[in-house]
Design a protein around this motif. Sequence first.
Motif, PDB file in Angstrom:
ATOM      1  N   LYS A 183       6.930   6.995   5.194  1.00 13.16           N
ATOM      2  CA  LYS A 183       5.683   6.225   5.262  1.00 13.16           C
ATOM      3  C   LYS A 183       4.809   6.639   4.101  1.00 13.16           C
ATOM      4  O   LYS A 183       4.690   7.832   3.792  1.00 13.16           O
ATOM      5  CB  LYS A 183       4.924   6.526   6.556  1.00 13.16           C
ATOM      6  CG  LYS A 183       5.452   5.833   7.773  1.00 13.16           C
ATOM      7  CD  LYS A 183       4.442   5.833   8.909  1.00 13.16           C
ATOM      8  CE  LYS A 183       4.231   7.182   9.515  1.00 13.16           C
ATOM      9  NZ  LYS A 183       3.418   7.116  10.745  1.00 13.16           N
ATOM     10  N   GLU A 184       4.174   5.657   3.494  1.00  7.96           N
ATOM     11  CA  GLU A 184       3.222   5.964   2.441  1.00  7.96           C
ATOM     12  C   GLU A 184       1.833   6.130   3.028  1.00  7.96           C
ATOM     13  O   GLU A 184       1.438   5.371   3.922  1.00  7.96           O
ATOM     14  CB  GLU A 184       3.201   4.841   1.401  1.00  7.96           C
ATOM     15  CG  GLU A 184       4.460   4.754   0.570  1.00  7.96           C
ATOM     16  CD  GLU A 184       4.346   3.733  -0.538  1.00  7.96           C
ATOM     17  OE1 GLU A 184       4.039   2.565  -0.229  1.00  7.96           O
ATOM     18  OE2 GLU A 184       4.553   4.100  -1.701  1.00  7.96           O
ATOM     19  N   GLY A 185       1.118   7.103   2.547  1.00  5.97           N
ATOM     20  CA  GLY A 185      -0.265   7.311   2.954  1.00  5.97           C
ATOM     21  C   GLY A 185      -0.415   7.333   4.463  1.00  5.97           C
ATOM     22  O   GLY A 185       0.267   8.068   5.160  1.00  5.97           O
ATOM     23  N   SER A 186      -1.327   6.492   4.960  1.00  7.72           N
ATOM     24  CA  SER A 186      -1.599   6.433   6.397  1.00  7.72           C
ATOM     25  C   SER A 186      -0.989   5.187   7.032  1.00  7.72           C
ATOM     26  O   SER A 186      -1.483   4.686   8.041  1.00  7.72           O
ATOM     27  CB  SER A 186      -3.109   6.459   6.641  1.00  7.72           C
ATOM     28  OG  SER A 186      -3.714   5.377   5.950  1.00  7.72           O
TER      29      SER A 186
ATOM     30  N   SER B   3       2.882   9.091  -3.183  1.00  5.09           N
ATOM     31  CA  SER B   3       2.162   8.463  -2.075  1.00  5.09           C
ATOM     32  C   SER B   3       2.762   8.778  -0.709  1.00  5.09           C
ATOM     33  O   SER B   3       2.363   8.190   0.293  1.00  5.09           O
ATOM     34  CB  SER B   3       2.153   6.944  -2.269  1.00  5.09           C
ATOM     35  OG  SER B   3       3.481   6.450  -2.287  1.00  5.09           O
TER      36      SER B   3
ATOM     37  N   GLY C  63       3.279   9.903   2.796  1.00  3.98           N
ATOM     38  CA  GLY C  63       2.414  10.358   3.873  1.00  3.98           C
ATOM     39  C   GLY C  63       3.192  11.216   4.854  1.00  3.98           C
ATOM     40  O   GLY C  63       2.750  12.282   5.265  1.00  3.98           O
TER      41      GLY C  63
ATOM     42  N   THR D 242       1.845  16.442   3.440  1.00 10.45           N
ATOM     43  CA  THR D 242       0.899  17.371   2.824  1.00 10.45           C
ATOM     44  C   THR D 242       0.877  18.716   3.548  1.00 10.45           C
ATOM     45  O   THR D 242       0.938  19.769   2.921  1.00 10.45           O
ATOM     46  CB  THR D 242      -0.511  16.765   2.812  1.00 10.45           C
ATOM     47  OG1 THR D 242      -0.488  15.558   2.038  1.00 10.45           O
ATOM     48  CG2 THR D 242      -1.524  17.726   2.213  1.00 10.45           C
TER      49      THR D 242
END
Length: 118
Positions: A98-101, A29, A31, A53
């Motif tokens: 940080k996870e995701g957004s 997860s 980010g 990513t």
Amino acid sequence: VQLQASGGGLVQVGDSLRLSCVASGRTASIGSMAWFRQFSGKEHEFAADILWTWGLPTYADSVKGRFTISRDKVKNTVYLQIDSLKIEDTGVYYCALKEGSAQKYEYWGQGTQVTVSS
């Protein structure tokens, strides 16, 4: 998520150093990951971050040209290459994730000390 930072040490002005931070746990997860630094008990100062990513980096103006952030997605590791070290780079360097957004960095490593001597 757990973060383990390493690579700090005692170096001389003009030397280079590479810090590493390994993430473990819920790494699917991620980010973004970042490096912050703290000088003499002051608040954390943002140095650089990288979108997990795409590998897109962002730098604080104060470190542009000397700091390079990179990541290895296979090893779940973020690096901070610091070149032309200055005395004022002395401090504790923390990695964060940080996870995701997520808006804020929720997970922090324990910090690694960088001391630059003349």
